[in-house]
Design a protein around this motif. Structure first.
Motif, PDB file in Angstrom:
ATOM      1  N   ASP A  22       0.842  -1.198   0.000  1.00  0.00           N
ATOM      2  CA  ASP A  22       0.000   0.000   0.000  1.00  0.00           C
ATOM      3  C   ASP A  22       0.873   1.243   0.000  1.00  0.00           C
ATOM      4  N   ALA A  23       0.672   2.146  -0.987  1.00  0.00           N
ATOM      5  CA  ALA A  23       1.458   3.383  -1.068  1.00  0.00           C
ATOM      6  C   ALA A  23       0.975   4.355  -0.018  1.00  0.00           C
ATOM      7  N   THR A  24       1.750   4.538   1.037  1.00  0.00           N
ATOM      8  CA  THR A  24       1.305   5.367   2.145  1.00  0.00           C
ATOM      9  C   THR A  24       1.831   6.788   2.076  1.00  0.00           C
ATOM     10  N   SER A  25       2.851   7.026   1.263  1.00  0.00           N
ATOM     11  CA  SER A  25       3.384   8.383   1.141  1.00  0.00           C
ATOM     12  C   SER A  25       2.731   9.058  -0.047  1.00  0.00           C
ATOM     13  N   VAL A  26       1.867  10.017   0.228  1.00  0.00           N
ATOM     14  CA  VAL A  26       1.084  10.661  -0.818  1.00  0.00           C
ATOM     15  C   VAL A  26       1.993  11.281  -1.861  1.00  0.00           C
ATOM     16  N   GLN A  77       3.139   2.796   7.802  1.00  0.00           N
ATOM     17  CA  GLN A  77       3.219   4.119   8.423  1.00  0.00           C
ATOM     18  C   GLN A  77       3.503   3.994   9.916  1.00  0.00           C
ATOM     19  N   TYR A  78       4.457   4.787  10.396  1.00  0.00           N
ATOM     20  CA  TYR A  78       4.765   4.870  11.816  1.00  0.00           C
ATOM     21  C   TYR A  78       4.412   6.268  12.312  1.00  0.00           C
ATOM     22  N   VAL A  79       3.751   6.335  13.459  1.00  0.00           N
ATOM     23  CA  VAL A  79       3.371   7.612  14.057  1.00  0.00           C
ATOM     24  C   VAL A  79       3.992   7.728  15.443  1.00  0.00           C
ATOM     25  N   ASN A  80       4.058   8.952  15.937  1.00  0.00           N
ATOM     26  CA  ASN A  80       4.636   9.190  17.259  1.00  0.00           C
ATOM     27  C   ASN A  80       3.715   8.658  18.356  1.00  0.00           C
ATOM     28  N   TYR A  92       6.727   4.351   4.543  1.00  0.00           N
ATOM     29  CA  TYR A  92       7.612   3.708   3.582  1.00  0.00           C
ATOM     30  C   TYR A  92       6.816   2.822   2.642  1.00  0.00           C
ATOM     31  N   ASN A  93       7.359   2.665   1.453  1.00  0.00           N
ATOM     32  CA  ASN A  93       6.668   1.907   0.417  1.00  0.00           C
ATOM     33  C   ASN A  93       7.686   1.222  -0.472  1.00  0.00           C
ATOM     34  N   VAL A 191      11.736  -0.392  -6.216  1.00  0.00           N
ATOM     35  CA  VAL A 191      11.958   1.010  -5.871  1.00  0.00           C
ATOM     36  C   VAL A 191      11.453   1.219  -4.447  1.00  0.00           C
ATOM     37  N   PHE A 192      12.308   1.742  -3.572  1.00  0.00           N
ATOM     38  CA  PHE A 192      11.956   1.965  -2.175  1.00  0.00           C
ATOM     39  C   PHE A 192      11.780   3.463  -1.922  1.00  0.00           C
ATOM     40  N   THR A 193      10.736   3.816  -1.178  1.00  0.00           N
ATOM     41  CA  THR A 193      10.487   5.215  -0.834  1.00  0.00           C
ATOM     42  C   THR A 193      10.259   5.331   0.662  1.00  0.00           C
ATOM     43  N   VAL A 194      10.981   6.253   1.311  1.00  0.00           N
ATOM     44  CA  VAL A 194      10.792   6.529   2.740  1.00  0.00           C
ATOM     45  C   VAL A 194      10.540   8.031   2.880  1.00  0.00           C
ATOM     46  N   VAL A 195       9.435   8.395   3.536  1.00  0.00           N
ATOM     47  CA  VAL A 195       9.064   9.805   3.683  1.00  0.00           C
ATOM     48  C   VAL A 195       8.948  10.148   5.166  1.00  0.00           C
ATOM     49  N   PHE A 196       9.677  11.177   5.583  1.00  0.00           N
ATOM     50  CA  PHE A 196       9.637  11.674   6.962  1.00  0.00           C
ATOM     51  C   PHE A 196       8.858  12.984   6.962  1.00  0.00           C
ATOM     52  N   SER A 197       7.763  13.050   7.713  1.00  0.00           N
ATOM     53  CA  SER A 197       6.904  14.243   7.737  1.00  0.00           C
ATOM     54  C   SER A 197       6.779  14.768   9.164  1.00  0.00           C
ATOM     55  N   ARG A 198       6.862  16.090   9.308  1.00  0.00           N
ATOM     56  CA  ARG A 198       6.709  16.702  10.629  1.00  0.00           C
ATOM     57  C   ARG A 198       6.145  18.107  10.470  1.00  0.00           C
ATOM     58  N   ALA A 199       5.389  18.542  11.475  1.00  0.00           N
ATOM     59  CA  ALA A 199       4.887  19.913  11.507  1.00  0.00           C
ATOM     60  C   ALA A 199       5.989  20.838  11.977  1.00  0.00           C
ATOM     61  N   ALA A 200       5.801  22.134  11.750  1.00  0.00           N
ATOM     62  CA  ALA A 200       6.841  23.117  12.057  1.00  0.00           C
ATOM     63  C   ALA A 200       7.241  23.096  13.531  1.00  0.00           C
TER      64      ALA A 200
END
Length: 221
Positions: A22-26, A77-80, A92-93, A191-200
């Motif tokens: 499942d592609a979790t990184s938009v 998806q990993y969340v805090n 990651y996908n 193809v591997f994709t890892v996305v790190f997302s955070r608010a300001a």
């Protein structure tokens, strides 16, 4: 299958991104798919033979998930641990590239080939291409006025495998600015994709950089 091995420093986990479907990184997957579909800004390059098939093959890709993050209900998806009060997440996908078709004797006799007819050009991603497609993806999600910004776009190697490190940000209406750091690892079969997302206001930049630096690619012998 996701294998998490406990004991990699301060409660962190090492994750094997091996068969997430499942592609979790938009947007990240969509950007790569558009390259396959021929949305290349340079028509001469699009008509030239792709060198993607000459890349080495990968067995799997691993990275250490920051301490305090746990798997969510969304695959990959990993969340805090304080989610939703803390919105930071890591996704990651893995995209498995189609193998050649297995032909029947009748198909072989008819002169058909095992080639799937798709020429992959993931290694031709550009800053302009990524920005255009990703901006459109987020505008479709959050509306037009998101102030999408391409901060940095660079080619990067991961254990000898080529890839990209991309930093972007955007600000949905009435919300904080979201900072994203995207690592894309290329091989001829995955193809591997890892996305790190955070608010300001999330204090995870250093932890995310350490996680990014832990990315390890295992070559298929």
């Amino acid at each position: 299958m996701t294998i998490a091995v406990i004991g990699y420093g301060n409660g962190s986990l090492r994750v094997f991104a091996e068969s997430i479907t499942d592609a979790t990184s938009v947007g990240a997957g969509a950007v790569l798919d558009d390259i396959v579909d021929g949305k290349n800004e340079n028509k001469e390059e699009a008509n030239a033979p792709s060198e993607f098939g000459s890349l080495p093959k990968a067995l799997s890709c691993t990275f250490i998930v920051p301490a305090g993050f746990h798997i969510s209900d969304i695959p990959g998806q990993y969340v805090n641990e304080h989610y939703p009060l803390e919105s930071a997440n890591v996704t990651y996908n893995m995209t498995v590239l189609p193998k050649e078709k297995v032909l029947t004797n009748a198909e072989k006799a008819a002169g058909k080939t095992a080639d799937n007819g798709v020429e992959y050009r993931y290694n031709e991603l550009t800053s302009k291409m990524y920005e255009s497609i990703q901006k459109e993806n987020y505008q479709n999600l959050y509306g037009e006025n998101i102030n999408f910004t391409m901060e940095t776009f660079e080619k990067k190697e991961f254990d000898g495998f080529p890839g990209y490190l991309i930093k972007t940000s955007f600000t949905p209406e009435n919300a904080q600015t979201i900072h994203q750091m995207t690592a894309i690892v290329l091989s001829s079969n995955k193809v591997f994709t890892v996305v790190f997302s955070r608010a300001a206001d999330d204090d995870f930049e250093e932890a995310f950089i350490e996680s990014l630096e832990s990315i390890h690619v295992i070559k298929l012998d």
